[in-house]
Scaffold this motif. Structure first.
Motif, PDB file in Angstrom:
ATOM      1  N   UNK A 214      13.215   9.910   1.941  1.00 23.94           N
ATOM      2  CA  UNK A 214      12.209  10.961   1.962  1.00 23.94           C
ATOM      3  C   UNK A 214      10.823  10.342   2.080  1.00 23.94           C
ATOM      4  N   UNK A 215       9.810  10.985   1.526  1.00 29.98           N
ATOM      5  CA  UNK A 215       8.446  10.457   1.539  1.00 29.98           C
ATOM      6  C   UNK A 215       7.625  11.254   0.538  1.00 29.98           C
ATOM      7  N   UNK A 216       6.293  11.020   0.508  1.00 32.04           N
ATOM      8  CA  UNK A 216       5.468  11.677  -0.497  1.00 32.04           C
ATOM      9  C   UNK A 216       4.062  11.903   0.038  1.00 32.04           C
ATOM     10  N   UNK A 217       3.377  12.879  -0.539  1.00 28.26           N
ATOM     11  CA  UNK A 217       1.952  13.135  -0.291  1.00 28.26           C
ATOM     12  C   UNK A 217       1.514  14.298  -1.153  1.00 28.26           C
TER      13      UNK A 217
ATOM     14  N   UNK B 234       0.822  -1.212   0.000  1.00 26.79           N
ATOM     15  CA  UNK B 234       0.000   0.000   0.000  1.00 26.79           C
ATOM     16  C   UNK B 234       0.851   1.255   0.000  1.00 26.79           C
ATOM     17  N   UNK B 235       1.979   1.207   0.745  1.00 20.43           N
ATOM     18  CA  UNK B 235       2.814   2.391   0.897  1.00 20.43           C
ATOM     19  C   UNK B 235       4.288   2.054   0.732  1.00 20.43           C
ATOM     20  N   UNK B 236       5.013   3.049   0.281  1.00 15.76           N
ATOM     21  CA  UNK B 236       6.462   2.948   0.199  1.00 15.76           C
ATOM     22  C   UNK B 236       7.075   3.408   1.518  1.00 15.76           C
TER      23      UNK B 236
ATOM     24  N   UNK C  14      13.627   6.369   8.979  1.00 12.44           N
ATOM     25  CA  UNK C  14      12.667   7.035   9.839  1.00 12.44           C
ATOM     26  C   UNK C  14      11.363   7.256   9.096  1.00 12.44           C
ATOM     27  N   UNK C  15      10.245   7.141   9.820  1.00 11.13           N
ATOM     28  CA  UNK C  15       8.954   7.512   9.259  1.00 11.13           C
ATOM     29  C   UNK C  15       8.708   8.992   9.529  1.00 11.13           C
ATOM     30  N   UNK C  16       7.892   9.644   8.717  1.00 10.28           N
ATOM     31  CA  UNK C  16       7.609  11.064   8.951  1.00 10.28           C
ATOM     32  C   UNK C  16       6.959  11.286  10.322  1.00 10.28           C
ATOM     33  N   UNK C  17       7.182  12.467  10.876  1.00 11.14           N
ATOM     34  CA  UNK C  17       6.621  12.801  12.179  1.00 11.14           C
ATOM     35  C   UNK C  17       5.102  12.819  12.133  1.00 11.14           C
ATOM     36  N   UNK C  18       4.476  12.641  13.308  1.00  9.79           N
ATOM     37  CA  UNK C  18       3.032  12.597  13.407  1.00  9.79           C
ATOM     38  C   UNK C  18       2.409  13.963  13.628  1.00  9.79           C
ATOM     39  N   UNK C  19       1.093  13.948  13.775  1.00  6.75           N
ATOM     40  CA  UNK C  19       0.312  15.185  13.840  1.00  6.75           C
ATOM     41  C   UNK C  19       0.692  16.049  15.032  1.00  6.75           C
ATOM     42  N   UNK C  20       0.898  15.450  16.198  1.00  6.47           N
ATOM     43  CA  UNK C  20       1.211  16.251  17.384  1.00  6.47           C
ATOM     44  C   UNK C  20       2.573  16.925  17.248  1.00  6.47           C
TER      45      UNK C  20
END
Length: 356
Positions: free
Chosen positions: A218-221, A43-45, A51-57
């Protein structure tokens, strides 16, 4: 428009511009379906061992901590607008900086644009979101015939649909991008010629020019529900005059990807490396390297020269507009690298890269 509504739109535009979206995730990719791999879970790369991207808080903590430097409304380039030559042939290599992360690369008779953005804002909206403080270093109508457009990932400061649409109308280039980003591009450029690739893939784009897809951290959205559903990548452009290593965005990741690139490719004539948009470090470290890490990366991958980007055009993070070039100069001194080997590029700046 009510002030509260404008604030909400402004905040959302800022989040979207840097891919900083934090919402419920669907269980299937909106962009790509393919076999599982060491960086795709169906589902996701993801970044293997990274590291995963930081969360909402964490995002809220950063956005409201009050440490964001104030940028000037205008930050003119010291270089005048440039009209590039139509072609640069043979082993000669010329790089012209457009701004932020956008480059024109000319060599072997080919014209290659990387992460082209000519829009005023790096945002899903044309009225709110990060706004450039200097114009693109090449006027759009002054571009030479564009053969290849490389798009490293789908954040708004790298994948600008309106610019890609205009490039398709004017030049009909071959778009090359990592897995899943073709779906995004076709929402605005339906008839485009697009090739996609996974890390490790290679495309022959001319008899003596190849494009390699390489990993970066990195990451994407693009929206509220598509986090990490399209791949991000660095590119290695293999030419008769040597290899060019282009990274759009990356965290340093202990230098692992730089070591792998050196082992695989044996060094580079040029590396285009991000060195801005890195503060605060507790939030940005996993996705944006700082100037010291950029210099370390240059040395690790064996680049003879580097062009520094991702600074001085749109404010995405907290540091002052000139902080990256001050920190870069200190890092070059610390690491014993001559300043003329790592150039912090300004819009319209042209670099004829020496042979190595």
């Amino acid at each position: 428009m009510k002030r509260r509504t404008l604030f909400k739109l402004s905040f959302l535009g800022a989040l979207l511009a840097g891919g900083g979206l934090y919402a419920r995730q669907s269980s299937a990719s909106a962009y790509y379906k393919g076999p599982l791999s060491d960086h795709f879970d169906g589902a996701r790369f993801f970044n293997p061992g990274g590291e995963t991207p930081n969360g909402f808080m964490d995002l809220m903590k950063w956005r409201f901590d009050g440490n964001k430097a104030t940028w000037p409304e205008a930050y003119p380039s010291p270089f005048p607008f440039v009209k590039p030559d139509e072609r640069v042939n043979g082993k000669d290599l010329r790089v012209t900086f457009v701004g932020h992360a956008s480059f024109l690369i000319q060599t072997a008779g080919m014209n290659i644009l990387v992460d082209p953005v000519w829009s005023e804002r790096t945002s899903p909206f044309n009225f709110v979101g990060p706004k450039r403080v200097n114009p693109p270093g090449i006027k759009f109508n002054d571009l030479p015939p564009i053969d290849i457009v490389l798009v490293t990932h789908n954040h708004y400061d790298h994948l600008d649909l309106e610019t890609l649409h205009q490039l398709h109308i004017a030049h009909k280039p071959h778009f090359i991008t990592p897995l899943g980003n073709d779906v995004v591009i076709r929402t605005r450029v339906e008839a485009a010629k697009i090739s996609v690739g996974d890390w490790g893939d290679v495309l022959n784009v001319a008899p003596d020019v190849k494009i390699h897809f390489e990993p970066c951290h990195h990451w994407s959205a693009r929206g509220l529900n598509d986090r990490r559903m399209a791949l991000w990548a660095a590119f290695v452009i293999e030419t008769p005059g040597g290899k060019i290593y282009h990274i759009g965005d990356t965290g340093f990741h202990s230098g692992l990807n730089y070591h792998a690139a050196r082992k695989k490719h044996g060094g580079f004539r040029l590396a285009n490396l991000p060195f801005g948009a890195y503060e605060p470090r507790w939030f940005m470290k996993g996705q944006h390297q700082n100037p010291t890490e950029a210099v370390e990366g240059m040395k690790i991958c064996g680049a003879a020269y580097a062009c520094g980007h991702h600074w001085g055009t749109v404010q995405l993070t907290d540091e002052a507009i000139d902080a990256p070039i001050i920190a870069l100069k200190a890092a070059l001194t610390e690491h014993g690298v001559a300043e003329d080997r790592f150039r912090p590029m300004h819009p319209s700046e042209v670099f004829d890269v020496p042979m190595t």
